[in-house]
Design a protein around this motif. Structure first.
Motif, mmCIF file in Angstrom:
data_model
loop_
_atom_site.group_PDB
_atom_site.id
_atom_site.type_symbol
_atom_site.label_atom_id
_atom_site.label_comp_id
_atom_site.label_asym_id
_atom_site.label_seq_id
_atom_site.Cartn_x
_atom_site.Cartn_y
_atom_site.Cartn_z
ATOM 1 N N VAL A 77 0.815 -1.221 0.000
ATOM 2 C CA VAL A 77 0.000 0.000 0.000
ATOM 3 C C VAL A 77 0.846 1.269 0.000
ATOM 4 C CG1 VAL A 77 -1.966 -1.123 1.104
ATOM 5 C CG2 VAL A 77 -0.208 -0.022 2.528
ATOM 6 N N ALA A 78 2.129 1.156 0.271
ATOM 7 C CA ALA A 78 2.986 2.349 0.269
ATOM 8 C C ALA A 78 4.439 1.923 0.126
ATOM 9 C CB ALA A 78 2.804 3.165 1.543
ATOM 10 N N LEU A 79 5.260 2.845 -0.390
ATOM 11 C CA LEU A 79 6.678 2.576 -0.572
ATOM 12 C C LEU A 79 7.494 3.792 -0.154
ATOM 13 C CD1 LEU A 79 9.021 0.819 -1.717
ATOM 14 C CD2 LEU A 79 8.608 1.933 -3.927
ATOM 15 N N ASP A 80 8.514 3.545 0.666
ATOM 16 C CA ASP A 80 9.454 4.586 1.080
ATOM 17 C C ASP A 80 10.813 4.221 0.488
ATOM 18 O OD1 ASP A 80 11.307 6.234 2.370
ATOM 19 O OD2 ASP A 80 10.173 6.278 4.243
ATOM 20 N N THR A 81 11.194 4.901 -0.575
ATOM 21 C CA THR A 81 12.440 4.552 -1.250
ATOM 22 C C THR A 81 13.667 5.004 -0.466
ATOM 23 O OG1 THR A 81 12.325 6.597 -2.557
ATOM 24 C CG2 THR A 81 11.352 4.615 -3.520
ATOM 25 N N GLN A 82 13.525 6.034 0.375
ATOM 26 C CA GLN A 82 14.655 6.490 1.179
ATOM 27 C C GLN A 82 15.008 5.468 2.244
ATOM 28 O OE1 GLN A 82 16.410 9.304 0.445
ATOM 29 N NE2 GLN A 82 15.044 9.401 -1.336
ATOM 30 N N GLN A 83 13.991 4.947 2.909
ATOM 31 C CA GLN A 83 14.205 3.936 3.940
ATOM 32 C C GLN A 83 14.296 2.524 3.363
ATOM 33 O OE1 GLN A 83 14.759 4.660 7.195
ATOM 34 N NE2 GLN A 83 14.679 6.843 6.576
ATOM 35 N N GLN A 234 -1.173 2.570 -7.434
ATOM 36 C CA GLN A 234 -1.662 3.452 -6.371
ATOM 37 C C GLN A 234 -0.701 3.488 -5.191
ATOM 38 O OE1 GLN A 234 -3.193 0.909 -7.792
ATOM 39 N NE2 GLN A 234 -5.356 1.311 -8.231
ATOM 40 N N TRP A 235 -0.084 2.367 -4.888
ATOM 41 C CA TRP A 235 0.809 2.273 -3.737
ATOM 42 C C TRP A 235 2.131 3.023 -3.955
ATOM 43 C CZ3 TRP A 235 5.385 -0.966 -3.727
ATOM 44 C CH2 TRP A 235 5.614 -1.627 -4.943
ATOM 45 N N LEU A 236 2.350 3.473 -5.200
ATOM 46 C CA LEU A 236 3.574 4.209 -5.521
ATOM 47 C C LEU A 236 3.351 5.712 -5.580
ATOM 48 C CD1 LEU A 236 4.852 1.896 -8.402
ATOM 49 C CD2 LEU A 236 5.595 1.879 -6.008
ATOM 50 N N ALA A 237 2.158 6.160 -5.242
ATOM 51 C CA ALA A 237 1.781 7.565 -5.430
ATOM 52 C C ALA A 237 2.728 8.539 -4.738
ATOM 53 C CB ALA A 237 0.352 7.789 -4.955
ATOM 54 N N GLN A 238 3.228 8.177 -3.556
ATOM 55 C CA GLN A 238 4.101 9.075 -2.793
ATOM 56 C C GLN A 238 5.565 8.658 -2.835
ATOM 57 O OE1 GLN A 238 2.623 11.817 -1.625
ATOM 58 N NE2 GLN A 238 0.697 10.979 -2.430
ATOM 59 N N ALA A 239 5.892 7.724 -3.714
ATOM 60 C CA ALA A 239 7.254 7.179 -3.726
ATOM 61 C C ALA A 239 8.223 7.973 -4.593
ATOM 62 C CB ALA A 239 7.219 5.723 -4.193
ATOM 63 N N GLY A 240 7.706 8.876 -5.407
ATOM 64 C CA GLY A 240 8.580 9.661 -6.268
ATOM 65 C C GLY A 240 9.103 8.917 -7.479
#
Length: 376
Positions: A77-83, A234-240
């Motif tokens: 549902v979400a991805l944080d590429t920095q972490q 959708q789960w990549l929306a905030q991942a840049g």
């Protein structure tokens, strides 16, 4: 790189996992899959699942040998590429050193009605097959390859079928010549074709009503929508990672240094702009390149494969090697004849070959297509 996460357990995800092991990756591997079942052949859902002469059987692929951890029945549902961490729908998280995105697509639809069917999963195919067994009247919206296959299946199960499409069905996929010939066969089988654009689909107490742009209304018991798909991003929306709402890859299937993507979810960067190739064989080839690129980015080869797809409908089989949309120019008839509706065809100027209702092995079809380029 000690832990690789693959999001997507379809053919692209499975192929990527097997390729990683073949390339001697011995680290930890985790696959995340939305469906709570092993990988199966998705093309078979519209080709054989609606065959009234066969019992429905899921065409599972050979059991996976990658020995990775499989988290089935769950989604990212979400991805944080920095972490370097992704979040699952149950709020658990997964860290990774390398990430392969192979989340595929979801079917587009007009409504939320239970009387509007799409086919993207085994559960979709089972639900549609069970409903068609009662022989409802059917309106198919969309005359691409999938729409025509589903119309053929519904017709074979004894349903009265209408298909709505702008122009001749499948022209954008197989060119005007073969599209016209196959449409004629479909009409002979009893398909009603309407050339039009759909504005809306409404559920009535008695069934479904399809509203066309010219004011015409088409009524039926159920609707089958085959109007394309939407990549599951959708789960990549905030991942840049998205560019103009698209997950774009280069010819090594890279998104960024430690992230690659493959399959229907990905748009390939080309001189003509990003393009998507949502066919089974493309997903396999992209997955092989993606896995190799993730492990050895300096040595990975670039994506360069011969496009191929096939369809079974209206008692006919068609295989095409080369660019799927064939040109308007007349082909060279290598064997058989168009009049007999059985022919091997090729387009010397286009690097494409087709086998229509004649047996021809895939290697020979590919060879013929490549020879056309040389001879031109």
């Amino acid at each position: 790189m000690r832990h690789i996460v693959i999001v997507g357990n379809g053919i692209a995800g499975l192929t990527a996992a097997d390729t990683l092991r073949r390339l001697d990756f011995d680290g930890e591997m985790t696959l995340v899959g939305e469906e709570d079942r092993p990988t199966y052949s998705r093309p078979a859902l519209s080709k054989t699942a609606l065959d009234p002469n066969q019992e429905f059987q899921v065409s599972y692929l050979p059991e996976a040998t990658h020995a990775g951890t499989q988290l089935l029945g769950t989604t990212a549902v979400a991805l944080d590429t920095q972490q370097q961490r992704l979040t699952l729908h149950d709020c658990n998280t997964l860290g990774y050193d390398g990430l392969i995105i192979a989340t595929g697509t979801s079917a587009r639809r007009f409504s939320t009605s239970d009387r509007e069917f799409t086919v993207r999963s085994v559960d979709d195919a089972i639900a549609l097959r069970n409903r068609l067994a009662t022989r409802p009247s059917v309106t198919v919206i969309g005359g691409g390859v999938l729409g025509m296959e589903l119309a053929s299946g519904a017709n074979a199960m004894g349903c009265d079928v209408t298909l709505i499409h702008c122009g001749t069905p499948m022209t954008d996929h197989i060119g005007p010549l073969l599209a016209s010939l196959i449409s004629q066969v479909a009409i002979e089988h009893g398909l009603r074709l309407i050339d039009g654009r759909v504005n809306a689909v409404d559920e009535l107490s008695t069934g479904m009503a399809v509203q066309l742009a010219d004011g015409q209304q088409v009524s039926s018991d159920i609707v089958i929508s085959a109007i394309g798909d939407a990549p599951n991003i959708q789960w990549l929306a905030q991942a840049g990672l998205l560019h103009d709402g698209r997950l774009v890859i280069d010819r090594q299937c890279r998104v960024q240094d430690n992230i690659v993507a493959a399959g229907d979810v990905a748009w390939l960067k080309t001189p003509e702009g990003p393009q998507r190739y949502p066919v089974w064989t493309s997903a396999i080839e992209q997955a092989k390149i993606a896995a190799a690129s993730l492990l050895n980015p300096q040595d990975a080869t670039q994506l360069n494969f011969q496009p191929y797809f096939w369809t079974d409908q209206w008692g006919m089989n068609l295989k095409i090697s080369g660019p799927a949309r064939l040109p308007e120019t007349a082909p060279v008839v290598v064997r058989g004849s168009l009049e007999e509706r059985a022919a091997v065809l090729h387009w010397p100027e286009y690097g494409a070959a087709a086998a229509w209702n004649l047996r021809m092995s895939l290697p020979k079809l590919h060879k013929l297509a490549r020879e056309t380029v040389v001879s031109a």
